[in-house]
Design an enzyme around this catalytic site. Sequence first.
Site, short mmCIF file in Angstrom:
data_model
loop_
_atom_site.label_atom_id
_atom_site.label_comp_id
_atom_site.label_asym_id
_atom_site.label_seq_id
_atom_site.Cartn_x
_atom_site.Cartn_y
_atom_site.Cartn_z
N ASP A 1 -23.59 0.96 -14.04
CA ASP A 1 -22.14 0.99 -14.31
C ASP A 1 -21.54 2.38 -14.49
O ASP A 1 -20.61 2.54 -15.30
CB ASP A 1 -21.81 0.14 -15.54
CG ASP A 1 -22.16 -1.33 -15.34
OD1 ASP A 1 -22.51 -1.71 -14.22
OD2 ASP A 1 -22.09 -2.08 -16.33
N LYS B 1 -22.46 -7.11 -10.88
CA LYS B 1 -22.89 -7.98 -11.97
C LYS B 1 -21.70 -8.44 -12.79
O LYS B 1 -20.61 -7.87 -12.72
CB LYS B 1 -23.92 -7.27 -12.86
CG LYS B 1 -23.44 -6.04 -13.61
CD LYS B 1 -24.63 -5.35 -14.28
CE LYS B 1 -24.23 -4.15 -15.12
NZ LYS B 1 -23.52 -4.50 -16.35
N ALA C 1 -24.21 3.60 -18.25
CA ALA C 1 -23.31 3.33 -19.38
C ALA C 1 -23.17 1.81 -19.57
O ALA C 1 -23.33 1.05 -18.63
CB ALA C 1 -21.94 3.96 -19.10
N THR C 2 -22.89 1.40 -20.78
CA THR C 2 -22.95 2.23 -21.96
C THR C 2 -24.30 2.05 -22.64
O THR C 2 -24.92 1.00 -22.52
CB THR C 2 -21.85 1.89 -22.97
OG1 THR C 2 -22.01 0.52 -23.41
CG2 THR C 2 -20.47 2.07 -22.36
N CYS D 1 -24.66 -2.18 -21.77
CA CYS D 1 -25.34 -2.53 -20.52
C CYS D 1 -26.65 -1.79 -20.30
O CYS D 1 -27.57 -2.33 -19.69
CB CYS D 1 -24.39 -2.31 -19.34
SG CYS D 1 -22.91 -3.35 -19.43
#
Length: 212
Positions: A33, A121, A149-150, A154
């Site tokens: 992410d 996701k 992140a974070t 995640c």
Amino acid sequence: MSVHGSSTDATYERAGFGAPVRRGERPAIVVVDLTKGFTDPAYPTGADLTEVVEATSRLVAAAAPADVPVVYTTIGYTPAEMDTVVWLDKAPGMRALAVGSEAVEIDARLPYSDADHLILKKGASAFFGTGLAALLASMSVDTVIVCGATTSGCVRATAVDALQSGYPVLVPRECVGDRAAGPAEANLFDIQAKYGDVVSLDDALAYVGGLK
């Protein structure tokens, strides 16, 4: 220097936590992410993760010569999911992560290319409800290096699920980031104790570089 105090350290040592993981010969880097919605503070979910992006870029750049696969993840929701995903009730700021918007695009400062894998996701873990486990198995991966992140969300969830899926986990400290230092440090402590090795970027680079 102890982060959480000598009493905590003694408790965890007595419990038998914190042993190093074994490192395989076929790692993969999972970049969790590092999208605009998380690396740009203009978004409700974002923070200035410039240093994390730079550190992760260095590690990803070292991956290609060593034939180490890189998997990026992004998190995004369709209009229908905005009304049905329970997580968005708990964390309404994540409604900015709409599929097709700039918020879900991989940060352009990363060396993302068509040679890399991309997974969309819906939950915290890169494994939950996705084909990541099957993808890693198809590439004969034996170790997972988690960036992104974070740290408290995640990244931690992905590290836990990677371990539970049978993969030793490395988390380069400089390659993960969060919105606040307290939650980040607490979760790095917990990852190191129970789920993987929190290592330096230099250590991760040496590991990847040594596979050439």
